[in-house]
Design an enzyme around this catalytic site. Structure first.
Site, short mmCIF file in Angstrom:
data_model
loop_
_atom_site.label_atom_id
_atom_site.label_comp_id
_atom_site.label_asym_id
_atom_site.label_seq_id
_atom_site.Cartn_x
_atom_site.Cartn_y
_atom_site.Cartn_z
N SER A 199 0.83 -1.20 0.00
CA SER A 199 0.00 0.00 0.00
C SER A 199 0.87 1.25 0.00
CB SER A 199 -0.86 0.05 1.26
OG SER A 199 -1.52 -1.15 1.48
N HIS A 238 -1.37 -3.08 -6.92
CA HIS A 238 -2.09 -2.76 -5.69
C HIS A 238 -3.58 -3.04 -5.86
CE1 HIS A 238 -3.16 0.61 -2.59
NE2 HIS A 238 -3.21 -0.58 -2.04
N GLU A 250 -4.28 -0.61 -8.93
CA GLU A 250 -3.33 0.48 -9.16
C GLU A 250 -1.99 -0.16 -9.53
OE1 GLU A 250 -2.85 2.75 -5.54
OE2 GLU A 250 -2.62 4.62 -6.62
N ASN A 288 -3.93 6.03 -1.85
CA ASN A 288 -3.76 6.47 -0.46
C ASN A 288 -3.33 7.93 -0.34
OD1 ASN A 288 -4.60 4.21 1.04
ND2 ASN A 288 -2.77 3.12 0.38
N1 NAD Z 1 -5.74 -5.18 4.03
C1 NAD Z 1 -5.98 -4.26 3.10
O1 NAD Z 1 -7.05 -3.66 3.05
C2 NAD Z 1 -4.93 -3.97 2.05
C3 NAD Z 1 -5.33 -3.31 0.88
C4 NAD Z 1 -4.37 -3.08 -0.13
C5 NAD Z 1 -3.06 -3.51 0.05
N2 NAD Z 1 -2.70 -4.16 1.22
C6 NAD Z 1 -1.31 -4.63 1.33
O2 NAD Z 1 -1.30 -6.03 1.11
C7 NAD Z 1 -0.25 -6.65 1.85
C8 NAD Z 1 -0.84 -7.75 2.71
O3 NAD Z 1 -1.80 -7.21 3.59
P1 NAD Z 1 -2.86 -8.12 4.35
O4 NAD Z 1 -3.86 -7.18 4.94
O5 NAD Z 1 -3.31 -9.23 3.48
O6 NAD Z 1 -1.94 -8.72 5.53
P2 NAD Z 1 -2.21 -9.97 6.48
O7 NAD Z 1 -1.53 -9.65 7.76
O8 NAD Z 1 -3.67 -10.34 6.49
O9 NAD Z 1 -1.42 -11.16 5.75
C9 NAD Z 1 -0.04 -11.22 5.61
C10 NAD Z 1 0.37 -12.68 5.46
O10 NAD Z 1 1.75 -12.74 5.09
C11 NAD Z 1 2.31 -13.87 5.73
N3 NAD Z 1 3.77 -13.67 5.74
C12 NAD Z 1 4.50 -12.82 6.49
N4 NAD Z 1 5.81 -12.89 6.15
C13 NAD Z 1 5.90 -13.81 5.16
C14 NAD Z 1 6.98 -14.31 4.37
N5 NAD Z 1 8.22 -13.88 4.53
N6 NAD Z 1 6.71 -15.24 3.43
C15 NAD Z 1 5.44 -15.70 3.24
N7 NAD Z 1 4.39 -15.25 3.95
C16 NAD Z 1 4.61 -14.31 4.88
C17 NAD Z 1 1.65 -13.90 7.09
O11 NAD Z 1 1.75 -15.21 7.67
C18 NAD Z 1 0.21 -13.52 6.72
O12 NAD Z 1 -0.56 -14.65 6.43
C19 NAD Z 1 0.44 -5.52 2.62
O13 NAD Z 1 1.53 -5.08 1.89
C20 NAD Z 1 -0.66 -4.45 2.68
O14 NAD Z 1 -0.13 -3.15 2.80
C21 NAD Z 1 -3.61 -4.40 2.20
#
Ligand code: NAD
Length: 281
Positions: free
Chosen positions: A118, A139, A151, A189
Protein backbone atom coordinates in the site's frame (compact mmCIF):
# COMPACT_ATOMS: atom_id res chain seq x y z
CA UNK A 1 2.60 -16.85 -21.80
CA UNK A 2 1.60 -16.57 -18.15
CA UNK A 3 -0.04 -19.74 -16.84
CA UNK A 4 1.27 -20.28 -13.32
CA UNK A 5 1.00 -17.39 -10.86
CA UNK A 6 2.77 -17.39 -7.52
CA UNK A 7 1.12 -15.49 -4.65
CA UNK A 8 3.16 -14.96 -1.49
CA UNK A 9 1.24 -14.22 1.71
CA UNK A 10 -2.16 -15.81 2.32
CA UNK A 11 -3.72 -13.14 4.55
CA UNK A 12 -6.67 -10.85 3.77
CA UNK A 13 -5.25 -9.72 0.43
CA UNK A 14 -3.29 -12.82 -0.63
CA UNK A 15 -6.29 -15.12 -0.49
CA UNK A 16 -8.41 -12.67 -2.52
CA UNK A 17 -5.64 -12.29 -5.09
CA UNK A 18 -5.22 -16.07 -5.37
CA UNK A 19 -8.99 -16.38 -5.84
CA UNK A 20 -9.28 -13.90 -8.71
CA UNK A 21 -6.39 -15.57 -10.55
CA UNK A 22 -7.82 -19.11 -10.25
CA UNK A 23 -11.25 -17.79 -11.26
CA UNK A 24 -9.66 -16.29 -14.38
CA UNK A 25 -8.16 -19.67 -15.33
CA UNK A 26 -4.60 -19.35 -14.01
CA UNK A 27 -2.93 -22.02 -11.87
CA UNK A 28 -1.95 -20.47 -8.54
CA UNK A 29 0.70 -21.46 -6.04
CA UNK A 30 -0.16 -19.73 -2.80
CA UNK A 31 2.71 -19.60 -0.31
CA UNK A 32 2.70 -18.50 3.33
CA UNK A 33 5.09 -19.11 6.23
CA UNK A 34 2.12 -20.12 8.37
CA UNK A 35 0.18 -23.31 7.51
CA UNK A 36 -2.91 -22.11 9.47
CA UNK A 37 -3.07 -19.04 7.19
CA UNK A 38 -3.03 -21.31 4.13
CA UNK A 39 -5.84 -23.42 5.61
CA UNK A 40 -7.82 -20.28 6.40
CA UNK A 41 -7.21 -18.90 2.91
CA UNK A 42 -8.55 -22.06 1.29
CA UNK A 43 -11.62 -21.83 3.53
CA UNK A 44 -12.21 -18.15 2.59
CA UNK A 45 -11.82 -18.84 -1.13
CA UNK A 46 -14.21 -21.79 -0.84
CA UNK A 47 -16.80 -19.60 0.89
CA UNK A 48 -16.42 -16.69 -1.50
CA UNK A 49 -16.76 -18.92 -4.58
CA UNK A 50 -19.84 -20.57 -3.00
CA UNK A 51 -21.46 -17.11 -2.82
CA UNK A 52 -20.78 -16.54 -6.54
CA UNK A 53 -22.43 -19.92 -7.25
CA UNK A 54 -25.44 -19.04 -5.04
CA UNK A 55 -25.91 -15.77 -6.92
CA UNK A 56 -25.76 -17.63 -10.23
CA UNK A 57 -22.58 -15.83 -11.32
CA UNK A 58 -20.49 -19.00 -11.41
CA UNK A 59 -21.38 -22.61 -12.18
CA UNK A 60 -20.59 -25.35 -9.65
CA UNK A 61 -18.36 -27.00 -12.28
CA UNK A 62 -16.38 -23.77 -12.80
CA UNK A 63 -16.02 -23.38 -9.04
CA UNK A 64 -14.61 -26.91 -8.73
CA UNK A 65 -12.25 -26.28 -11.62
CA UNK A 66 -11.08 -23.00 -10.02
CA UNK A 67 -10.43 -24.71 -6.68
CA UNK A 68 -8.55 -27.45 -8.53
CA UNK A 69 -6.13 -24.84 -9.90
CA UNK A 70 -5.07 -23.74 -6.40
CA UNK A 71 -2.13 -25.33 -4.62
CA UNK A 72 -0.65 -24.14 -1.32
CA UNK A 73 2.81 -24.47 0.20
CA UNK A 74 4.89 -23.18 3.11
CA UNK A 75 8.10 -22.89 1.08
CA UNK A 76 8.77 -20.28 -1.59
CA UNK A 77 10.83 -22.88 -3.47
CA UNK A 78 7.46 -23.78 -5.02
CA UNK A 79 7.64 -20.51 -6.96
CA UNK A 80 10.49 -21.67 -9.20
CA UNK A 81 7.76 -22.74 -11.64
CA UNK A 82 5.85 -19.43 -11.54
CA UNK A 83 5.47 -17.25 -14.65
CA UNK A 84 4.42 -14.17 -12.61
CA UNK A 85 4.58 -13.41 -8.88
CA UNK A 86 2.41 -11.23 -6.63
CA UNK A 87 3.76 -10.55 -3.15
CA UNK A 88 1.19 -9.82 -0.41
CA UNK A 89 3.05 -10.37 2.89
CA UNK A 90 3.07 -8.02 5.90
CA UNK A 91 3.62 -4.30 5.21
CA UNK A 92 7.21 -4.29 6.47
CA UNK A 93 9.97 -2.87 4.24
CA UNK A 94 12.70 -5.15 5.64
CA UNK A 95 10.57 -8.31 5.27
CA UNK A 96 9.59 -7.36 1.72
CA UNK A 97 13.16 -6.51 0.65
CA UNK A 98 14.40 -9.87 2.00
CA UNK A 99 11.64 -11.69 0.19
CA UNK A 100 12.29 -9.90 -3.12
CA UNK A 101 15.97 -10.84 -2.88
CA UNK A 102 15.00 -14.50 -2.40
CA UNK A 103 12.36 -14.40 -5.14
CA UNK A 104 14.90 -12.91 -7.53
CA UNK A 105 17.32 -15.78 -6.87
CA UNK A 106 14.62 -18.37 -7.36
CA UNK A 107 12.26 -17.16 -10.08
CA UNK A 108 12.88 -17.79 -13.79
CA UNK A 109 14.79 -14.91 -15.47
CA UNK A 110 11.93 -13.24 -17.37
CA UNK A 111 9.42 -13.39 -14.51
CA UNK A 112 7.85 -10.16 -13.21
CA UNK A 113 7.89 -9.77 -9.43
CA UNK A 114 5.02 -7.55 -8.28
CA UNK A 115 4.07 -6.26 -4.84
CA UNK A 116 0.65 -5.50 -3.42
CA UNK A 117 2.18 -2.95 -1.02
CA UNK A 118 0.00 0.00 0.00
CA UNK A 119 2.89 2.34 0.66
CA UNK A 120 6.40 0.88 0.36
CA UNK A 121 8.60 2.19 -2.46
CA UNK A 122 8.57 -0.11 -5.49
CA UNK A 123 11.92 1.35 -6.54
CA UNK A 124 13.46 0.16 -3.25
CA UNK A 125 12.02 -3.33 -3.70
CA UNK A 126 13.36 -3.41 -7.27
CA UNK A 127 16.80 -2.38 -6.03
CA UNK A 128 16.88 -5.51 -3.81
CA UNK A 129 16.85 -7.60 -7.02
CA UNK A 130 18.94 -7.94 -10.20
CA UNK A 131 15.78 -7.38 -12.26
CA UNK A 132 14.53 -3.90 -11.23
CA UNK A 133 13.00 -3.50 -14.70
CA UNK A 134 10.69 -6.42 -13.85
CA UNK A 135 9.56 -5.19 -10.42
CA UNK A 136 6.31 -3.24 -10.16
CA UNK A 137 3.41 -2.53 -7.81
CA UNK A 138 0.13 -4.35 -8.31
CA UNK A 139 -2.09 -2.76 -5.69
CA UNK A 140 -5.40 -4.59 -5.39
CA UNK A 141 -8.25 -3.19 -3.30
CA UNK A 142 -10.01 -5.00 -0.47
CA UNK A 143 -12.15 -7.15 -0.92
CA UNK A 144 -10.23 -8.25 -4.01
CA UNK A 145 -12.93 -10.41 -5.67
CA UNK A 146 -15.39 -7.47 -5.63
CA UNK A 147 -13.27 -4.36 -6.20
CA UNK A 148 -12.44 -3.73 -9.84
CA UNK A 149 -9.51 -1.30 -9.48
CA UNK A 150 -5.85 -2.30 -9.59
CA UNK A 151 -3.33 0.48 -9.16
CA UNK A 152 -0.20 -0.42 -11.14
CA UNK A 153 2.89 1.30 -9.79
CA UNK A 154 5.84 1.99 -11.99
CA UNK A 155 9.15 2.13 -10.09
CA UNK A 156 12.03 4.29 -11.27
CA UNK A 157 13.54 1.34 -13.17
CA UNK A 158 10.38 -0.56 -14.18
CA UNK A 159 10.23 -1.14 -17.95
CA UNK A 160 7.31 -0.16 -20.17
CA UNK A 161 7.09 -3.81 -21.25
CA UNK A 162 6.60 -5.00 -17.64
CA UNK A 163 3.83 -2.42 -17.17
CA UNK A 164 2.17 -3.60 -20.38
CA UNK A 165 2.23 -7.25 -19.26
CA UNK A 166 0.77 -6.34 -15.84
CA UNK A 167 -1.92 -4.21 -17.42
CA UNK A 168 -2.94 -7.03 -19.77
CA UNK A 169 -3.06 -9.39 -16.83
CA UNK A 170 -5.47 -7.02 -15.05
CA UNK A 171 -7.74 -7.08 -18.09
CA UNK A 172 -7.72 -10.89 -18.03
CA UNK A 173 -8.76 -10.70 -14.36
CA UNK A 174 -11.66 -8.42 -15.29
CA UNK A 175 -10.04 -5.52 -13.43
CA UNK A 176 -9.34 -1.96 -14.52
CA UNK A 177 -5.68 -0.98 -14.21
CA UNK A 178 -4.63 2.60 -13.50
CA UNK A 179 -0.96 3.53 -13.63
CA UNK A 180 0.63 5.55 -10.82
CA UNK A 181 4.20 6.74 -10.31
CA UNK A 182 6.25 5.55 -7.37
CA UNK A 183 5.70 8.37 -4.87
CA UNK A 184 4.50 7.87 -1.28
CA UNK A 185 0.91 6.64 -1.15
CA UNK A 186 0.73 6.32 -4.97
CA UNK A 187 -2.71 7.68 -6.03
CA UNK A 188 -5.24 5.81 -3.89
CA UNK A 189 -3.76 6.47 -0.46
CA UNK A 190 -2.37 9.90 -1.38
CA UNK A 191 -5.95 11.07 -1.88
CA UNK A 192 -7.88 8.83 0.53
CA UNK A 193 -5.74 8.93 3.68
CA UNK A 194 -5.49 12.73 4.10
CA UNK A 195 -9.30 12.80 3.84
CA UNK A 196 -9.63 10.16 6.58
CA UNK A 197 -7.00 11.99 8.69
CA UNK A 198 -8.91 15.27 8.28
CA UNK A 199 -12.12 13.53 9.36
CA UNK A 200 -10.30 12.43 12.55
CA UNK A 201 -9.14 16.04 13.13
CA UNK A 202 -12.77 17.16 12.75
CA UNK A 203 -13.80 14.70 15.47
CA UNK A 204 -10.86 15.65 17.72
CA UNK A 205 -11.66 19.36 17.44
CA UNK A 206 -15.34 18.77 18.14
CA UNK A 207 -16.46 19.94 14.71
CA UNK A 208 -18.73 16.91 14.58
CA UNK A 209 -19.30 13.44 16.01
CA UNK A 210 -18.12 10.42 13.96
CA UNK A 211 -21.76 9.86 12.98
CA UNK A 212 -22.10 13.50 11.84
CA UNK A 213 -18.89 13.42 9.79
CA UNK A 214 -19.82 10.11 8.16
CA UNK A 215 -23.38 11.25 7.40
CA UNK A 216 -22.15 14.47 5.76
CA UNK A 217 -19.84 12.53 3.46
CA UNK A 218 -22.44 9.86 2.68
CA UNK A 219 -25.46 12.03 2.02
CA UNK A 220 -23.67 15.20 0.97
CA UNK A 221 -20.90 13.76 -1.19
CA UNK A 222 -22.51 10.47 -2.18
CA UNK A 223 -19.69 8.39 -0.69
CA UNK A 224 -20.96 4.82 -0.15
CA UNK A 225 -19.31 4.76 3.29
CA UNK A 226 -18.26 7.59 5.62
CA UNK A 227 -14.50 8.13 6.14
CA UNK A 228 -14.53 7.03 9.80
CA UNK A 229 -16.50 3.86 9.05
CA UNK A 230 -13.97 3.21 6.30
CA UNK A 231 -11.04 3.91 8.67
CA UNK A 232 -12.43 1.32 11.13
CA UNK A 233 -12.73 -1.13 8.24
CA UNK A 234 -9.15 -0.56 7.01
CA UNK A 235 -7.69 -0.63 10.55
CA UNK A 236 -6.60 2.52 12.40
CA UNK A 237 -3.05 1.17 12.75
CA UNK A 238 -2.87 0.77 8.97
CA UNK A 239 -4.22 4.33 8.49
CA UNK A 240 -1.60 5.67 10.91
CA UNK A 241 1.20 3.75 9.18
CA UNK A 242 0.20 5.12 5.77
CA UNK A 243 -0.10 8.71 7.07
CA UNK A 244 3.39 8.31 8.55
CA UNK A 245 4.71 7.21 5.16
CA UNK A 246 3.10 10.26 3.49
CA UNK A 247 4.43 12.60 6.18
CA UNK A 248 7.97 11.18 6.10
CA UNK A 249 8.11 10.81 2.34
CA UNK A 250 6.58 14.13 1.29
CA UNK A 251 7.74 16.23 4.26
CA UNK A 252 4.73 18.52 4.24
CA UNK A 253 3.10 19.19 7.67
CA UNK A 254 -0.31 18.88 6.04
CA UNK A 255 0.23 15.11 6.18
CA UNK A 256 0.91 14.94 9.93
CA UNK A 257 -1.07 12.10 11.49
CA UNK A 258 -3.87 13.40 13.72
CA UNK A 259 -2.99 13.09 17.46
CA UNK A 260 -6.37 11.43 18.09
CA UNK A 261 -5.51 8.75 15.52
CA UNK A 262 -2.19 8.13 17.33
CA UNK A 263 -3.95 7.99 20.70
CA UNK A 264 -6.55 5.48 19.52
CA UNK A 265 -3.87 3.20 18.04
CA UNK A 266 -1.81 3.44 21.26
CA UNK A 267 -4.92 2.35 23.19
CA UNK A 268 -5.36 -0.67 20.92
CA UNK A 269 -8.55 0.77 19.43
CA UNK A 270 -7.83 -0.33 15.89
CA UNK A 271 -11.33 -0.43 14.41
CA UNK A 272 -13.30 -3.49 13.39
CA UNK A 273 -10.51 -5.99 13.99
CA UNK A 274 -10.18 -4.98 17.67
CA UNK A 275 -13.91 -4.46 18.28
CA UNK A 276 -13.43 -0.74 19.02
CA UNK A 277 -12.62 2.22 16.81
CA UNK A 278 -14.76 5.23 15.99
CA UNK A 279 -17.62 2.78 16.46
CA UNK A 280 -18.06 -0.33 18.65
CA UNK A 281 -18.34 -3.73 16.93
N1 NAD B 1 -5.74 -5.18 4.03
C1 NAD B 1 -5.98 -4.26 3.10
O1 NAD B 1 -7.05 -3.66 3.05
C2 NAD B 1 -4.93 -3.97 2.05
C3 NAD B 1 -5.33 -3.31 0.88
C4 NAD B 1 -4.37 -3.08 -0.13
C5 NAD B 1 -3.06 -3.51 0.05
N2 NAD B 1 -2.70 -4.16 1.22
C6 NAD B 1 -1.31 -4.63 1.33
O2 NAD B 1 -1.30 -6.03 1.11
C7 NAD B 1 -0.25 -6.65 1.85
C8 NAD B 1 -0.84 -7.75 2.71
O3 NAD B 1 -1.80 -7.21 3.59
P1 NAD B 1 -2.86 -8.12 4.35
O4 NAD B 1 -3.86 -7.18 4.94
O5 NAD B 1 -3.31 -9.23 3.48
O6 NAD B 1 -1.94 -8.72 5.53
P2 NAD B 1 -2.21 -9.97 6.48
O7 NAD B 1 -1.53 -9.65 7.76
O8 NAD B 1 -3.67 -10.34 6.49
O9 NAD B 1 -1.42 -11.16 5.75
C9 NAD B 1 -0.04 -11.22 5.61
C10 NAD B 1 0.37 -12.68 5.46
O10 NAD B 1 1.75 -12.74 5.09
C11 NAD B 1 2.31 -13.87 5.73
N3 NAD B 1 3.77 -13.67 5.74
C12 NAD B 1 4.50 -12.82 6.49
N4 NAD B 1 5.81 -12.89 6.15
C13 NAD B 1 5.90 -13.81 5.16
C14 NAD B 1 6.98 -14.31 4.37
N5 NAD B 1 8.22 -13.88 4.53
N6 NAD B 1 6.71 -15.24 3.43
C15 NAD B 1 5.44 -15.70 3.24
N7 NAD B 1 4.39 -15.25 3.95
C16 NAD B 1 4.61 -14.31 4.88
C17 NAD B 1 1.65 -13.90 7.09
O11 NAD B 1 1.75 -15.21 7.67
C18 NAD B 1 0.21 -13.52 6.72
O12 NAD B 1 -0.56 -14.65 6.43
C19 NAD B 1 0.44 -5.52 2.62
O13 NAD B 1 1.53 -5.08 1.89
C20 NAD B 1 -0.66 -4.45 2.68
O14 NAD B 1 -0.13 -3.15 2.80
C21 NAD B 1 -3.61 -4.40 2.20
Amino acid sequence: MIKVVGVVGAGTMGNGIAQVFVQAGFSVRLVDVAQPMLDRARGSIDKSLAKFVEKGKLSAADRDAALGRLTTATSIDELAAADYVVEAIVENPEAKRNLFQKLDALAKPGVILSSNTSSISITTLGAATRRPDKVLGMHFMNPVPLMTLVELIRGQATSAESMRVASELCTRLGKTAVEAADYPGFIANRVLMPMINEAVFAVMEGVGTPEAVDTVMKLGMNHPMGPLTLADFIGLDVCLAIMTVLHDGLGDPKYRPCPLLRRMVAAGHLGRKSGQGFYTY
